[in-house]
Design an enzyme around this catalytic site. Structure first.
Site, PDB file in Angstrom:
ATOM      1  N   LEU A  31       0.816  -1.208   0.000  1.00 41.35           N
ATOM      2  CA  LEU A  31       0.000   0.000   0.000  1.00 41.35           C
ATOM      3  C   LEU A  31       0.854   1.264   0.000  1.00 41.35           C
ATOM      4  CD1 LEU A  31      -2.744  -1.066   2.572  1.00 41.35           C
ATOM      5  CD2 LEU A  31      -2.708  -1.403   0.093  1.00 41.35           C
ATOM      6  N   GLY A  34      -1.672   6.423  -2.617  1.00 48.36           N
ATOM      7  CA  GLY A  34      -2.811   6.285  -3.516  1.00 48.36           C
ATOM      8  C   GLY A  34      -3.886   5.396  -2.931  1.00 48.36           C
ATOM      9  N   HIS A  35      -3.494   4.249  -2.384  1.00 49.42           N
ATOM     10  CA  HIS A  35      -4.465   3.363  -1.734  1.00 49.42           C
ATOM     11  C   HIS A  35      -5.114   4.047  -0.532  1.00 49.42           C
ATOM     12  CE1 HIS A  35      -1.565   0.333  -3.510  1.00 49.42           C
ATOM     13  NE2 HIS A  35      -2.708  -0.073  -4.022  1.00 49.42           N
ATOM     14  N   LEU A 148      -8.060   5.963 -10.510  1.00 46.22           N
ATOM     15  CA  LEU A 148      -8.124   6.194 -11.950  1.00 46.22           C
ATOM     16  C   LEU A 148      -6.761   6.076 -12.623  1.00 46.22           C
ATOM     17  CD1 LEU A 148     -10.704   9.128 -12.130  1.00 46.22           C
ATOM     18  CD2 LEU A 148     -11.056   6.721 -12.692  1.00 46.22           C
ATOM     19  N   GLN A 153      -8.741  -0.358 -16.378  1.00 44.19           N
ATOM     20  CA  GLN A 153      -9.355  -1.235 -15.383  1.00 44.19           C
ATOM     21  C   GLN A 153     -10.626  -0.619 -14.828  1.00 44.19           C
ATOM     22  OE1 GLN A 153      -7.209  -3.504 -12.093  1.00 44.19           O
ATOM     23  NE2 GLN A 153      -7.994  -1.746 -10.944  1.00 44.19           N
ATOM     24  N   VAL A 176      -3.078   9.749  -7.563  1.00 42.37           N
ATOM     25  CA  VAL A 176      -2.212  10.429  -6.594  1.00 42.37           C
ATOM     26  C   VAL A 176      -0.787  10.368  -7.131  1.00 42.37           C
ATOM     27  CG1 VAL A 176      -1.367  10.444  -4.215  1.00 42.37           C
ATOM     28  CG2 VAL A 176      -3.741   9.813  -4.706  1.00 42.37           C
ATOM     29  N   SER A 185       2.611   4.087  -7.578  1.00 39.76           N
ATOM     30  CA  SER A 185       2.356   2.704  -7.972  1.00 39.76           C
ATOM     31  C   SER A 185       3.208   1.786  -7.113  1.00 39.76           C
ATOM     32  CB  SER A 185       2.709   2.494  -9.452  1.00 39.76           C
ATOM     33  OG  SER A 185       2.719   1.122  -9.784  1.00 39.76           O
TER      34      SER A 185
END
EC number: 6.3.2.1
Length: 289
Positions: A31, A34-35, A148, A153, A176, A185
């Site tokens: 994580l 972003g998560h 996004l 996906q 993010v 990522s």
């Protein structure tokens, strides 16, 4: 935070929540901010939040990085607990794909799943759609939250929810980024220092296309060329695609509606993706009553 390690534990937890609004954030772990942004949005909108950590083998190809994909469970647990996550579902592969049932039903979206990343990663989106369908059926959330950054996906899953009339709201959260623009990522961990310096060219290329679009360049081929030129000038030679597509359908952009520029490129040891919507049209969430 409750630890849920199998289907029975998850179903029992879900039963105890009754009719509360449930927010769901599916992840593969490792994580990052972003998560956590997805979790915070779910926390604001919903009464209970459940996160899943499952590195899904069916969305990896035979020569991809399933075995090498970073797994940082203890650190992930600490982050989720600090953010006020209510429950973490972290099943084994056997709990999701029982070995006694090798012929499980699969979900596929032929039109969307075979283009862009699907063209270079055959079967990837079938694996994604299948596991997300199963997770949604187990969790039965009010809302599910997706970043996004993986725009294709998100589009695949939004279409799946619409087509199958699933009773869940699919919410996309903006990418993010690091201070220099690189999209966050889990695979950024694969980047050594030279590759990390190169990787910022993805966001630079997208920004170049954005400004050209705002200044009146509305030719898809020319916009894609600007982005590819930026990548190659940075020394990125292995580019899977640079594509300009309709932001809602992912079909080739014909000059009407909002365009989205999508990139997939190999930088050092990492395959990175990024995107940017060039027009002002927002990407809606999807709600099925």
């Amino acid at each position: 935070m409750e630890s849920l390690q199998d289907r029975a534990a998850l179903l029992a937890w879900r039963k105890r929540q009754g009719h509360q609004n449930i927010g769901f954030v599916p992840t593969m772990g490792c994580l990052h901010e972003g998560h956590l942004t997805l979790l915070r949005e779910a926390r604001q909108r919903c009464e209970q939040v459940v996160v899943s950590i499952f590195v899904n083998p069916t969305q990896f190809g035979p020569n991809e990085d399933f075995d090498l994909y970073p797994r940082t469970f203890e650190a992930d647990w600490a982050l989720l607990e600090a953010e006020g996550c209510d429950a973490l579902f972290h099943p084994t592969v056997a709990a999701i794909y029982p070995p006694e049932n090798p012929n499980l039903t699969h979900v596929t979206l032929p039109a969307l799943a075979g283009m862009l990343c699907g063209a270079v990663r055959p079967g990837h989106f079938d694996g994604v759609a299948t596991v997300v369908t199963l997770l949604l059926n187990l969790v039965r959330p009010t809302s599910a939250f997706f970043g996004l950054k993986d725009y294709q996906q998100f589009t695949v899953l939004r279409s799946m929810v619409q087509d199958l009339a699933m009773p869940v709201e699919v919410i996309g959260i903006p990418t993010v980024r690091e201070p220099d623009g690189l999209a966050m990522s889990s695979r950024n961990r694969y980047l050594d220092a030279p590759a990390r310096a190169q990787a910022v060219a993805l966001s630079q290329g997208l920004n170049r296309a954005y400004h050209a679009y705002q200044e009146g360049l509305h030719d898809a081929t020319a916009l894609a060329h600007l982005v590819e030129q930026t990548l190659r000038q940075a020394g990125i030679a292995r580019i899977d695609y640079v594509a300009v597509r309709d932001a809602l359908t992912l079909q080739p952009w014909q000059g009407k509606g909002a365009p989205v520029v999508l990139i997939a490129a190999h930088v050092g040891a990492a395959r990175l993706i990024d995107n940017l919507v060039l027009g002002a049209q927002p990407i809606p969430s999807v709600t099925q009553e």
